[in-house]
Design a protein around this motif. Structure first.
Motif, mmCIF file in Angstrom:
data_model
loop_
_atom_site.group_PDB
_atom_site.id
_atom_site.type_symbol
_atom_site.label_atom_id
_atom_site.label_comp_id
_atom_site.label_asym_id
_atom_site.label_seq_id
_atom_site.Cartn_x
_atom_site.Cartn_y
_atom_site.Cartn_z
ATOM 1 N N ILE A 206 58.525 33.837 -12.386
ATOM 2 C CA ILE A 206 58.845 32.992 -11.233
ATOM 3 C C ILE A 206 59.489 33.817 -10.122
ATOM 4 C CG2 ILE A 206 60.227 31.030 -10.446
ATOM 5 C CD1 ILE A 206 59.966 29.871 -13.277
ATOM 6 N N LEU A 207 60.386 34.722 -10.515
ATOM 7 C CA LEU A 207 61.080 35.542 -9.528
ATOM 8 C C LEU A 207 60.134 36.474 -8.784
ATOM 9 C CD1 LEU A 207 64.315 36.443 -11.533
ATOM 10 C CD2 LEU A 207 64.206 35.036 -9.472
ATOM 11 N N PHE A 208 59.072 36.919 -9.447
ATOM 12 C CA PHE A 208 58.131 37.839 -8.813
ATOM 13 C C PHE A 208 57.103 37.128 -7.935
ATOM 14 C CE2 PHE A 208 59.470 41.025 -12.000
ATOM 15 C CZ PHE A 208 59.593 42.128 -11.160
ATOM 16 N N ILE A 209 56.796 35.874 -8.236
ATOM 17 C CA ILE A 209 55.712 35.175 -7.538
ATOM 18 C C ILE A 209 56.001 35.031 -6.045
ATOM 19 C CG2 ILE A 209 54.626 32.913 -7.245
ATOM 20 C CD1 ILE A 209 54.546 32.655 -10.260
ATOM 21 N N LEU A 210 57.195 34.539 -5.702
ATOM 22 C CA LEU A 210 57.503 34.277 -4.293
ATOM 23 C C LEU A 210 57.543 35.553 -3.445
ATOM 24 C CD1 LEU A 210 60.108 31.409 -4.714
ATOM 25 C CD2 LEU A 210 57.868 31.241 -3.628
ATOM 26 N N PRO A 211 58.236 36.619 -3.889
ATOM 27 C CA PRO A 211 58.174 37.862 -3.104
ATOM 28 C C PRO A 211 56.759 38.393 -2.964
ATOM 29 C CG PRO A 211 59.976 37.949 -4.673
ATOM 30 C CD PRO A 211 59.180 36.730 -5.018
ATOM 31 N N ALA A 212 55.969 38.298 -4.039
ATOM 32 C CA ALA A 212 54.584 38.763 -3.969
ATOM 33 C C ALA A 212 53.797 37.950 -2.948
ATOM 34 C CB ALA A 212 53.921 38.660 -5.348
ATOM 35 N N THR B 121 62.465 29.156 2.705
ATOM 36 C CA THR B 121 61.924 28.674 1.425
ATOM 37 C C THR B 121 62.109 29.673 0.286
ATOM 38 O OG1 THR B 121 60.266 27.357 2.609
ATOM 39 C CG2 THR B 121 59.871 27.794 0.270
ATOM 40 N N MET B 122 61.677 30.905 0.494
ATOM 41 C CA MET B 122 61.713 31.883 -0.594
ATOM 42 C C MET B 122 63.129 32.174 -1.079
ATOM 43 S SD MET B 122 60.445 35.867 -0.668
ATOM 44 C CE MET B 122 61.970 36.446 0.123
ATOM 45 N N VAL B 123 64.036 32.465 -0.152
ATOM 46 C CA VAL B 123 65.388 32.857 -0.559
ATOM 47 C C VAL B 123 66.109 31.743 -1.320
ATOM 48 C CG1 VAL B 123 67.622 33.712 0.223
ATOM 49 C CG2 VAL B 123 65.537 34.502 1.348
ATOM 50 N N PRO B 124 66.131 30.485 -0.823
ATOM 51 C CA PRO B 124 66.795 29.440 -1.605
ATOM 52 C C PRO B 124 66.148 29.172 -2.956
ATOM 53 C CG PRO B 124 65.738 28.506 0.342
ATOM 54 C CD PRO B 124 65.712 29.984 0.501
ATOM 55 N N LEU B 125 64.812 29.289 -3.037
ATOM 56 C CA LEU B 125 64.159 29.055 -4.326
ATOM 57 C C LEU B 125 64.522 30.140 -5.336
ATOM 58 C CD1 LEU B 125 60.599 27.775 -3.324
ATOM 59 C CD2 LEU B 125 62.482 26.472 -4.335
ATOM 60 N N ILE B 126 64.576 31.371 -4.877
ATOM 61 C CA ILE B 126 65.009 32.448 -5.768
ATOM 62 C C ILE B 126 66.461 32.226 -6.170
ATOM 63 C CG2 ILE B 126 65.513 34.930 -5.884
ATOM 64 C CD1 ILE B 126 63.033 35.391 -4.156
ATOM 65 N N ALA C 124 68.062 41.295 -4.766
ATOM 66 C CA ALA C 124 66.965 42.223 -5.047
ATOM 67 C C ALA C 124 65.606 41.577 -4.815
ATOM 68 C CB ALA C 124 67.071 42.724 -6.485
ATOM 69 N N PHE C 125 65.455 40.319 -5.256
ATOM 70 C CA PHE C 125 64.154 39.657 -5.160
ATOM 71 C C PHE C 125 63.914 38.983 -3.818
ATOM 72 C CE2 PHE C 125 64.353 40.276 -9.702
ATOM 73 C CZ PHE C 125 63.034 40.458 -10.063
ATOM 74 N N ALA D 160 69.091 37.423 4.545
ATOM 75 C CA ALA D 160 68.727 37.132 3.160
ATOM 76 C C ALA D 160 69.810 37.584 2.186
ATOM 77 C CB ALA D 160 67.401 37.811 2.814
ATOM 78 N N VAL D 161 70.379 38.757 2.444
ATOM 79 C CA VAL D 161 71.427 39.287 1.565
ATOM 80 C C VAL D 161 72.663 38.402 1.602
ATOM 81 C CG1 VAL D 161 73.065 41.191 1.312
ATOM 82 C CG2 VAL D 161 70.635 41.673 1.615
ATOM 83 N N VAL D 162 73.064 37.993 2.795
ATOM 84 C CA VAL D 162 74.251 37.139 2.921
ATOM 85 C C VAL D 162 73.992 35.757 2.329
ATOM 86 C CG1 VAL D 162 75.769 35.992 4.568
ATOM 87 C CG2 VAL D 162 75.118 38.368 4.937
ATOM 88 N N ALA D 163 72.816 35.200 2.604
ATOM 89 C CA ALA D 163 72.473 33.894 2.047
ATOM 90 C C ALA D 163 72.424 33.932 0.526
ATOM 91 C CB ALA D 163 71.128 33.426 2.598
#
Length: 240
Positions: free
Chosen positions: A22-28, A59-64, A109-110, A137-140
């Motif tokens: 799951i963690l890899f899907i969104l960044p990919a 979307t990506m950052v909060p889901l991760i 990281a992700f 993204a890092v701060v969030a």
């Protein structure tokens, strides 16, 4: 206030086969979108802002954050295995702070690394857009990890509530409803992106930088403290 054993167990749980997928899907997906957009549109600052802000940060950052934050402690509470950890001579605030550290590291990281790569793919970091959204993204990641770790300690439906927050509040209301924007981690992080990027790039937050920094700190500290308090209420068999 950091325990290596707790950290190792938490990393193992978060990076197990299903969660790691799951963690890899969104960044990919972000990188695929970035490559496709660059090939179709070329290097364009406005497009880069739309992709990094509209999909990645919203979307990506909060889901991760949901996966890492709730996964750092929620499953252990749900299946009862947390009692074995609580039986160890480790202070409960140390457990929470260690798990928060791991969740933050995984979320950063992700989300941060793919954000930076995608930004460079989209427009080569023109106008500091890639760096600006990476900072956001890092701060969030810190605030999201604290919020979703707290959810993992207070509810057996933490993932469901986390998804509702991430997909409905952050992605929908956080972008469309003016009043909701001021109560959105996304908008607070966006204030840092706005400050980092060139002034005329078109990144705008409804929250001022000072207010955003204060709110991010308050949410992170309050969420971590309350999660620690909830963990204190968990008792082992035989405890008074």
């Amino acid at each position: 206030m950091y325990d290596p054993t707790v950290a190792r167990l938490t990393y193992r749980a978060l990076l197990g086969r299903r969660r790691a997928l799951i963690l890899f899907i969104l960044p990919a997906l972000l990188l695929v979108i970035a490559v496709a957009v660059r090939l179709l549109v070329g290097a364009d600052d406005e497009t880069a802002v739309n992709v990094l802000g509209g999909f990645a940060l919203a979307t990506m950052v909060p889901l991760i954050g949901v996966v890492a934050g709730t996964g750092a402690i929620g499953p252990e509470i749900d299946d009862g295995s947390i009692v074995y950890l609580l039986a160890k001579p480790v202070k409960r605030p140390t457990i929470i702070l260690t798990k928060l550290t791991v969740a933050v590291a995984v979320t950063m990281a992700f989300s941060g690394i793919p954000m930076l790569i995608a930004g460079f793919i989209l427009n080569g970091n023109s106008q500091q857009i890639a760096v600006a959204f990476t900072v956001a993204a890092v701060v969030a990641s810190i605030a999201y990890s604290a919020v979703f770790l707290l959810l993992g300690t207070v509810s057996r439906n933490a993932v469901v509530f986390g998804l509702i927050y991430a997909l409905i509040w952050e992605s929908l209301f956080g972008n469309l409803v003016p009043g909701a924007r001021t109560l959105s981690v996304q908008q607070w992080a966006l204030a840092l992106a706005e400050k980092t990027a060139s002034p005329d790039v078109g990144i705008n937050s409804d929250v001022g930088l000072v207010t955003a920094a204060i709110l991010l700190a308050v949410v992170t500290v309050a969420g971590t403290w309350y999660a620690g308090q909830k963990l204190r209420t968990l008792t082992l068999a035989g405890e008074e």
